[in-house]
Write a protein that holds these residues in place. Structure first.
Motif: not given
Length: 206
Positions: A194-200
């Motif tokens: 989930x953090x990766x999605x928001x970071x993108x």
């Protein structure tokens, strides 16, 4: 009749000189505008961002499966850095999200940048061998938790730092970096995804 001819040439010569001066003046003005425009672009390239502008409330709500009810933006200066934070409060309070952006301060000359800080903190964990050596060094000291885990495909460099709440994602882009922390009861792997999605999302606007 010949005496009148010399009177014709001086006005023409003066006219040509005047025209050249005007042309030179126009060129100088054009050059000045181009230089000032270039300076404006460089200033814009180093413009600071507000953390809340990097990820929308709708995007956070979608990832956390809980609508965002409010956002709280804050900013502070730490040494030579500018830290902008955004706290996303969700309807299900435990699923709140915290996003921080660390950039160089523009109000002073700095010899140290966020990228230098990044290298100091994460350089020792650049590869698996370095992480193991660091872990052995810390084995006789007070427990400091697991070493950061490096992974590719996100920004210029990225690390996941596990903690008792799941973990924090740190991503470097250029001379700035972001950190993302998610609340909720998801396991560590899910929180990382989930953090990766928001970071993108954030990196697209940084």
């Amino acid at each position: 009749m010949r005496a009148t001819k010399p009177e014709i040439c001086p006005p023409l010569f003066v006219s040509e000189v005047s025209g050249m001066r005007k042309l030179l003046f126009v060129c100088l003005i054009t050059l000045l505008v181009a230089i000032l425009g270039g300076c404006g672009e460089r200033r814009g390239a180093t413009a600071t961002h507000d953390a809340c502008s990097l990820v929308s409330k709708e995007e956070v709500g979608s990832v956390q499966a809980s609508p965002v009810t409010d956002t709280n933006s804050s900013e502070r200066s730490e040494d030579v850095f500018r830290v902008s934070q955004c706290f996303y409060a969700t309807a299900e309070s435990s699923k709140s999200v915290n996003l921080a952006l660390v950039q160089e301060r523009t109000d002073q000359q700095n010899n140290r940048s966020p990228k230098d800080f990044w290298k100091e903190k994460f350089g020792p964990y650049e590869n698996e061998k370095d992480r193991d050596a660091k872990a052995e060094t810390n084995s006789g000291k007070k427990k400091q938790g697991p070493a950061p885990t490096k992974f590719g495909g996100l920004g210029d460099d990225a690390y996941w730092v596990a903690n008792r709440f799941g973990g924090m994602l740190y991503v470097l882009k250029g001379d700035a970096f972001i950190s993302i922390g998610l609340g909720g009861t998801d396991d560590e792997e899910t929180k990382l995804k989930k953090s990766k999605v928001l970071a993108q999302k954030a990196l697209q606007r940084l």
